[in-house]
Design an enzyme around this catalytic site. Structure first.
Site, PDB file in Angstrom:
ATOM      1  N   LYS A   1       0.844  -1.204   0.000  1.00  0.00           N
ATOM      2  CA  LYS A   1       0.000   0.000   0.000  1.00  0.00           C
ATOM      3  C   LYS A   1       0.873   1.246   0.000  1.00  0.00           C
ATOM      4  CE  LYS A   1      -2.004   2.781   2.794  1.00  0.00           C
ATOM      5  NZ  LYS A   1      -1.931   4.006   1.962  1.00  0.00           N
TER       6      LYS A   1
ATOM      7  N   GLU B   1       9.730   1.078  10.762  1.00  0.00           N
ATOM      8  CA  GLU B   1      10.792   2.079  10.585  1.00  0.00           C
ATOM      9  C   GLU B   1      10.095   3.422  10.719  1.00  0.00           C
ATOM     10  OE1 GLU B   1      12.778   4.817   9.268  1.00  0.00           O
ATOM     11  OE2 GLU B   1      12.903   3.877   7.284  1.00  0.00           O
TER      12      GLU B   1
ATOM     13  N   GLU C   1       9.464  15.700  15.677  1.00  0.00           N
ATOM     14  CA  GLU C   1       9.882  15.545  14.286  1.00  0.00           C
ATOM     15  C   GLU C   1       9.047  16.482  13.420  1.00  0.00           C
ATOM     16  OE1 GLU C   1       8.960  11.834  12.198  1.00  0.00           O
ATOM     17  OE2 GLU C   1      10.956  11.937  11.312  1.00  0.00           O
TER      18      GLU C   1
ATOM     19  N   CYS D   1      13.282  10.572   7.308  1.00  0.00           N
ATOM     20  CA  CYS D   1      13.190  10.169   8.720  1.00  0.00           C
ATOM     21  C   CYS D   1      14.544  10.259   9.417  1.00  0.00           C
ATOM     22  CB  CYS D   1      12.592   8.776   8.841  1.00  0.00           C
ATOM     23  SG  CYS D   1      13.327   7.622   7.692  1.00  0.00           S
TER      24      CYS D   1
HETATM   25  P1  ADP Z   1       2.545  10.874   7.399  1.00  0.00           P
HETATM   26  O1  ADP Z   1       1.983  11.308   8.699  1.00  0.00           O
HETATM   27  O2  ADP Z   1       3.886  11.415   7.147  1.00  0.00           O
HETATM   28  O3  ADP Z   1       1.611  10.996   6.231  1.00  0.00           O
HETATM   29  P2  ADP Z   1       1.861   8.227   8.038  1.00  0.00           P
HETATM   30  O4  ADP Z   1       2.577   7.470   9.071  1.00  0.00           O
HETATM   31  O5  ADP Z   1       0.525   8.823   8.372  1.00  0.00           O
HETATM   32  O6  ADP Z   1       2.836   9.333   7.534  1.00  0.00           O
HETATM   33  O7  ADP Z   1       1.665   7.364   6.732  1.00  0.00           O
HETATM   34  C1  ADP Z   1       2.518   6.350   6.290  1.00  0.00           C
HETATM   35  C2  ADP Z   1       1.683   5.270   5.650  1.00  0.00           C
HETATM   36  O8  ADP Z   1       0.822   4.721   6.657  1.00  0.00           O
HETATM   37  C3  ADP Z   1       0.779   5.713   4.519  1.00  0.00           C
HETATM   38  O9  ADP Z   1       0.761   4.702   3.518  1.00  0.00           O
HETATM   39  C4  ADP Z   1      -0.568   5.821   5.192  1.00  0.00           C
HETATM   40  O10 ADP Z   1      -1.663   5.656   4.307  1.00  0.00           O
HETATM   41  C5  ADP Z   1      -0.513   4.676   6.170  1.00  0.00           C
HETATM   42  N1  ADP Z   1      -1.428   4.784   7.304  1.00  0.00           N
HETATM   43  C6  ADP Z   1      -1.909   5.911   7.889  1.00  0.00           C
HETATM   44  N2  ADP Z   1      -2.746   5.585   8.900  1.00  0.00           N
HETATM   45  C7  ADP Z   1      -2.787   4.235   8.969  1.00  0.00           C
HETATM   46  C8  ADP Z   1      -3.452   3.294   9.810  1.00  0.00           C
HETATM   47  N3  ADP Z   1      -4.247   3.691  10.786  1.00  0.00           N
HETATM   48  N4  ADP Z   1      -3.234   1.987   9.594  1.00  0.00           N
HETATM   49  C9  ADP Z   1      -2.416   1.565   8.624  1.00  0.00           C
HETATM   50  N5  ADP Z   1      -1.771   2.407   7.780  1.00  0.00           N
HETATM   51  C10 ADP Z   1      -1.951   3.719   7.946  1.00  0.00           C
END
Ligand code: ADP
Length: 496
Positions: free
Chosen positions: A194, A269, A400, A303
């Site tokens: 994804k 990570e 961050e 990161c």
């Molecule tokens: P950012 O805050 O920098 O956008 P995220 O950690 O929110 O980074 O996003 C990293 C990835 O995790 C993306 O592919 C996002 O769609 C996914 N993601 C966000 N929320 C969830 C969740 N609750 N469960 C699984 N994946 C998620």
């Protein structure tokens, strides 16, 4: 409307609605839902892609399971390796197109995308291709206290986990696909990938290359979608054996919670707030340039970015002046112009986040010795920013920011700077600049971080383990350690 690119492949690709890749077929989401991915340089819509929901996750996981139990597991390791080599070749063949797609979707300079993201992606596939045939176990003759005199011939097997869910962020869209897919496939797993909702395009283009490489149906499935509606059901799925996640620490914790149901394996990570320490005996020009690269590369959306700068008092003013001069001279603009060094931030949300942190820091008493504000216009541009006069308790020092913002601090001695550097919930990376080789290694040993760079920064390689101490993560990407993340060990014991 004018074409977005001089590359016809890109125009055609963007004009088509992006579909989900399930079982080597391009499908719309079962719900028919789609979402738009904007161009961060203009704020305009770039393309429309399918918005996967839980039922699409089910279909993708089922396809991955069938492939795992069928054709993929029956392949010899060297046959698996050939696919990885082929994928690497195709990535290189399509380097320009992939780089331009990542530049359009993420905002990053195209040349950086080509020579970092795309080049590293091909390299990671080749590096991992080598491991396919080297997944070795151990052989032991064992005895046990409760069977006196008996001997057992024993050996270990490294076996794939099964179906792995790969959830990745938007800062290195293609490269993150490679970081996860290459080891997952090398170890014999099948995958549901994804990409981040902000940057789905290069993953879909990669999907076309995987089909061209002849990868059997269901081995890699790609779901574009949102975190809550696609990422969460994938993390919680009962038939997924492992989640490998790169992203924020906050979402990493949610993934841990979701994984609890079937106790799937998890590697994470996560975030960082890397200290970058410059001692007074360092080459000042090289260290200041290194500090600039450490924070401004990829618009600071890294990161492991060097976001907390610590400079020893005698050279503090000189370093800050040089760094600020570099920051002010950086060309920020359209990532597809050859002389652009920094593009826009990835999204309006990210721009608001970075602006909010900087405004908060300035209100708390910090000073911007370079930058400090948004660059006007339609895109999500932010100035390369150096904040001085900060205090350890400020949010800009602790949290961050994930943008082109470095906080500079002065220090007097080694003990003080080691304590300050370790005063963080994160522990992903760190930098040390000094000509004193013993001190460099002494500091490297005492810093709580998964990677420490000495007189350099942001040097990553497929052969070097990469991952976090503390709340920066679980497990390691790269090197032979990544095999632990995508295999499980079986002990076989035979009486002899
Ligand atoms: P950012 O805050 O920098 O956008 P995220 O950690 O929110 O980074 O996003 C990293 C990835 O995790 C993306 O592919 C996002 O769609 C996914 N993601 C966000 N929320 C969830 C969740 N609750 N469960 C699984 N994946 C998620």
């Amino acid at each position: 409307m004018p074409e977005i690119s001089t590359n016809k492949r890109i125009n055609d690709f963007l004009a088509d609605e992006g579909k989900l890749l399930i079982n080597n077929e391009w499908r719309s989401a079962l719900s028919g839902k789609t979402f738009d991915t904007p161009n961060p340089t203009t704020g305009q819509t770039l393309a429309t892609v399918a918005d996967a929901q839980a039922e699409d996750v089910d279909a993708a996981v089922a396809a991955a399971r069938t492939a795992f139990e069928g054709e993929w597991s029956a392949l010899t390791p060297s046959a698996r390796a050939k696919y990885l080599w082929k994928i690497a070749d195709l990535i290189e063949e399509h380097a320009e197109t992939l780089a331009e797609l990542d530049s359009l979707d993420n905002g990053k300079p195209k040349l950086q995308a080509q020579f970092v993201d795309v080049a590293v992606s091909a390299d990671v596939f080749r590096y991992m291709a080598g491991w396919c045939t080297k997944l070795e176990g151990n052989t032991m003759t064992v005895s046990t206290p409760y069977a006196p005199g008996a001997m057992f011939h024993s050996y270990t097997l490294r076996e794939p986990l099964g179906v792995v869910g790969l959830i990745i962020p938007w800062n290195f869209p293609l490269m993150m696909c490679a970081w996860k897919l290459a080891p997952a496939l090398a170890c014999g797993n099948t995958a549901v990938l994804k990409p981040a909702e902000q940057t789905p395009l290069s993953a879909l283009y990669l999907g076309e290359l995987l089909i061209e490489a002849g990868l059997p149906a269901g081995v890699v499935n790609i779901l574009t979608g949102q975190g809550e509606t696609a990422g969460a059901p994938l993390s919680a799925h009962e038939d997924v054996d492992k989640i490998s996640f790169t992203g924020s620490t906050e979402v990493g914790k949610l993934i841990l919670g979701a994984a609890r149901g079937n106790l799937k394996k998890v590697t994470l990570e996560l975030g960082g707030k890397a200290p970058n320490i410059i001692f007074a005996d360092a080459d000042v020009q090289a260290a200041a340039e290194g500090a600039a690269n450490a924070i401004f590369f990829n618009q600071g959306q890294v990161c492991c970015a060097g976001s907390r700068l610590y400079v020893e008092a005698p050279i503090y003013d000189q370093v800050i002046e040089t760094l600020s001069t570099i920051a002010r001279s950086i060309k920020v603009g359209d990532g597809r112009e050859a002389d652009t060094v920094m593009g826009p931030l990835v999204s309006a949300e990210q721009l608001a986040r970075v602006s909010g942190f900087v405004e908060g820091g300035l209100a708390d008493g910090a000073t911007a010795s370079a930058g400090g504000a948004r660059i006007g216009g339609g895109g999500y541009f932010f100035q390369p920013t150096v904040l001085t006069s900060t205090r350890p308790d400020m949010a800009v020092v602790q949290e961050e920011i994930f943008g082109p913002v470095v906080v500079a601090n002065r220090f007097e001695n080694l003990e003080e700077v080691v304590a300050a550097a370790n005063d963080s919930i994160y522990g992903l990376s760190a930098g040390v600049w000094t000509k004193d080789i013993s001190r460099a290694h002494r500091v490297a040993k005492r810093i709580q971080a998964g990677t420490v760079w000495i007189n350099c920064f942001n040097v990553l390689d497929a052969s070097l383990p990469f991952g976090g101490y503390k709340q920066s993560g679980w497990g390691r990407e790269f090197g032979h350690e990544v095999l632990n993340a995508y295999t499980q060990t079986k002990s076989v014991v035979a009486m002899i």
